[in-house]
Design an enzyme around this catalytic site. Structure first.
Site, PDB file in Angstrom:
ATOM      1  N   ASP A  14       0.811  -1.222   0.000  1.00 51.43           N
ATOM      2  CA  ASP A  14       0.000   0.000   0.000  1.00 51.43           C
ATOM      3  C   ASP A  14       0.845   1.273   0.000  1.00 51.43           C
ATOM      4  O   ASP A  14       0.651   2.157   0.842  1.00 51.43           O
ATOM      5  CB  ASP A  14      -0.939   0.017   1.213  1.00 51.43           C
ATOM      6  CG  ASP A  14      -1.746  -1.257   1.354  1.00 51.43           C
ATOM      7  OD1 ASP A  14      -2.154  -1.801   0.309  1.00 51.43           O
ATOM      8  OD2 ASP A  14      -1.961  -1.715   2.489  1.00 51.43           O
ATOM      9  N   GLU A 169     -11.372   0.408  -3.405  1.00 51.45           N
ATOM     10  CA  GLU A 169     -10.637   0.943  -2.257  1.00 51.45           C
ATOM     11  C   GLU A 169      -9.499   1.836  -2.730  1.00 51.45           C
ATOM     12  O   GLU A 169      -9.368   2.142  -3.917  1.00 51.45           O
ATOM     13  CB  GLU A 169     -10.088  -0.218  -1.415  1.00 51.45           C
ATOM     14  CG  GLU A 169      -9.179  -1.153  -2.183  1.00 51.45           C
ATOM     15  CD  GLU A 169      -8.849  -2.437  -1.441  1.00 51.45           C
ATOM     16  OE1 GLU A 169      -9.334  -2.632  -0.314  1.00 51.45           O
ATOM     17  OE2 GLU A 169      -8.101  -3.256  -2.001  1.00 51.45           O
TER      18      GLU A 169
END
Length: 497
Positions: A14, A169
């Site tokens: 991420d 997301e």
């Protein structure tokens, strides 16, 4: 200039990256591990140095009782008017929050909570100074907040429901040439992971989907990098654009990964008002692109050689949940790290084992750790390769009836075989090792220049896809003590050919 991916290897998922002047700062997720959210710095996008963490105090991050793969999810780093901000989600605690600092090498503030659902939050400042918060409670949602208090200042607006892929997301908002861009992840963080992009003339939409979505996806390609997604984009000081994103390297012949999701880099350009990534939507382990400050690029070394000559740990060491600090004693005069076991094993899902480890950066590695047996009375202490609680393999020293043994134990939850074991006689030190390639892990003890292997295990037994529940992290290589004290004299991890 040719550069190699991943730019930050091992468990570093991420990624979020910003440029401040000619400095680049990047953060990644940390889940149940402490300290939280590492900060990497680079001048050239290839050589990255770990300079600290955003969440270093128990008051900022309480992970007590946090199960594996819960805790701190995706983080975003941003910079506005001299201040750095990091926003993230504590899934088993505070929820969405941000911290800030005016000195990225210093301490960060205590958390400021934002009343918002979803995960993967991001911040965006518009030209008029207004700050917007994005997350994904149901679709991608944005609203204005006060960046000093976290107070919500506007209605919540749904910007997009994506292109139809599951698990929408990782929203990041940008503004370029008067247009608002929204980059998202879809498809879940497995092989179908992808990056999609949307744009609008207004911050709250409506947003149109790029006709070339997804702009990055490796699902249908036979490539050595898999599951690419969760991206952030930025412009360098020369006007070139880049994308950082997560992906992983699979074990040969298996669609499994042990190292975790890593940080990759691809060049990006703009065509007809839309971003085009890498080689038309995919990236490779080696890429040719105009890196900034190419004269400073040097070979990247991911070895960790540590003989405990400092007062505290190297920044690269990580703990499982908040460490009980009194159980880690540095003595720089004798160059010894003494670990004091609490009786907690690495199998305990919610406890805080006495364990300090570093991320495994490659398949081919050799870890050696030297124990001072004269100052060790631990019934069980040594080194481990650990994916999650209950899924780890260990080589350790134990005492029984006054005798000392080196023991190999495959302690992954589904394995129950007899451990390898050898008695240690007439020795004041024990040098344990873990050696890995892209198929097996080998465990044993060094006798002079000779390696005595006590056992081996398949790498596949510690992969994220084979543990239960599935893991979002990668493996750590580290030292542990379960009972009593263990005096370590050296810890040396090297990437091998």
């Amino acid at each position: 200039m040719i550069y190699k991916n991943p730019i930050i290897p091992g468990y570093n998922p991420d990624p979020s990256c910003i440029r401040v002047g000619d400095d680049y700062y990047l953060v990644t997720s940390t889940f149940e591990h402490f300290p939280g959210v590492p900060i990497y710095h680079s001048k050239n996008l290839v050589n990255w140095e770990l300079i600290g963490h955003c969440l270093t105090k128990d008051s900022q991050l309480d992970l007590i009782g946090t199960p594996s793969s819960k805790g701190i999810y995706a983080a975003t780093i941003r910079y506005h008017e001299g201040r750095f901000y990091m926003v993230t989600t504590h899934t088993s605690g505070l929820g969405n929050f941000f911290v800030y600092t005016d000195d990225i090498y210093g301490e960060w503030s205590d958390p400021i909570k934002v009343d918002a659902g979803g995960i993967d939050p991001s911040l965006f400042w518009d030209d008029d100074g207004k700050c917007y918060f994005c997350s994904n409670p149901k679709g991608i949602v944005a609203f204005e907040i006060d960046p000093n208090t976290g107070e919500v200042l506007s209605d919540r607006h749904t910007l997009t429901f994506g292109t139809g892929g599951r698990a929408l997301e990782a929203p990041h908002m940008y503004k370029k040439d008067g247009m608002y861009y929204l980059i998202c992840a879809e498809g879940g963080t497995e092989l179908g992971h992808r990056v999609t992009v949307f744009r609008s003339q207004n911050v709250f939409g409506p947003y149109e989907s790029c006709p070339n979505n997804p702009i990055l996806c490796h699902q249908e390609r036979d490539l050595p990098i898999s599951a690419t997604g969760h991206a952030d984009i930025f412009e360098d000081e020369n006007g070139n654009w880049w994308m950082v994103f997560l992906g992983y390297r699979m074990l040969p012949r298996l669609k499994l990964q042990i190292l975790g999701r890593e940080t990759f880099l691809a060049p990006m350009k703009w065509e007809d008002g839309w971003p085009v990534v890498g080689l038309g939507g995919y990236a490779l382990p080696e890429m040719d692109a105009p890196l900034p400050k190419i004269e400073t690029v040097k070979p990247v070394c991911h070895d960790v050689s540590y003989d405990f000559d400092k007062d505290s740990f190297d920044k690269r060491f990580t703990f499982v949940r908040n460490p009980e600090r009194e159980r880690y004693i540095h003595d720089k005069d004798s160059r010894t790290l003494t670990l004091i076991g609490s009786g907690t094993s690495l199998d305990d899902v919610n406890a805080q084992p006495t364990f300090a480890g570093v991320r495994q950066p490659d398949f081919n590695i050799l870890l050696t750790a030297k124990l001072d047996l004269k100052n060790t009375d631990a019934k069980k202490a040594g080194i481990s390769i650990m994916q999650t609680a209950g899924y780890h393999h260990d080589i350790y020293v134990e005492t029984e009836n006054g005798d000392t043994y080196a023991v190999f134990s495959r302690t992954a939850a589904f394995i129950n075989d007899k451990p390898g074991r050898v008695m240690l006689t007439d020795c004041d030190e024990a040098e344990l090792f873990i050696k890995g390639d892209n198929k097996y892990l080998y465990f044993g003890i060094m006798a002079g220049d000779t390696q005595i292997t006590l056992g081996k295990a398949l790498c596949a037994s510690l992969c994220s896809e084979t543990v239960v529940p599935r893991s979002f992290t990668g493996v750590f290589l580290g030292m542990f003590a379960q009972h009593g004290k263990a005096a370590f004299k050296a810890f040396d991890l090297r990437v091998t050919e």
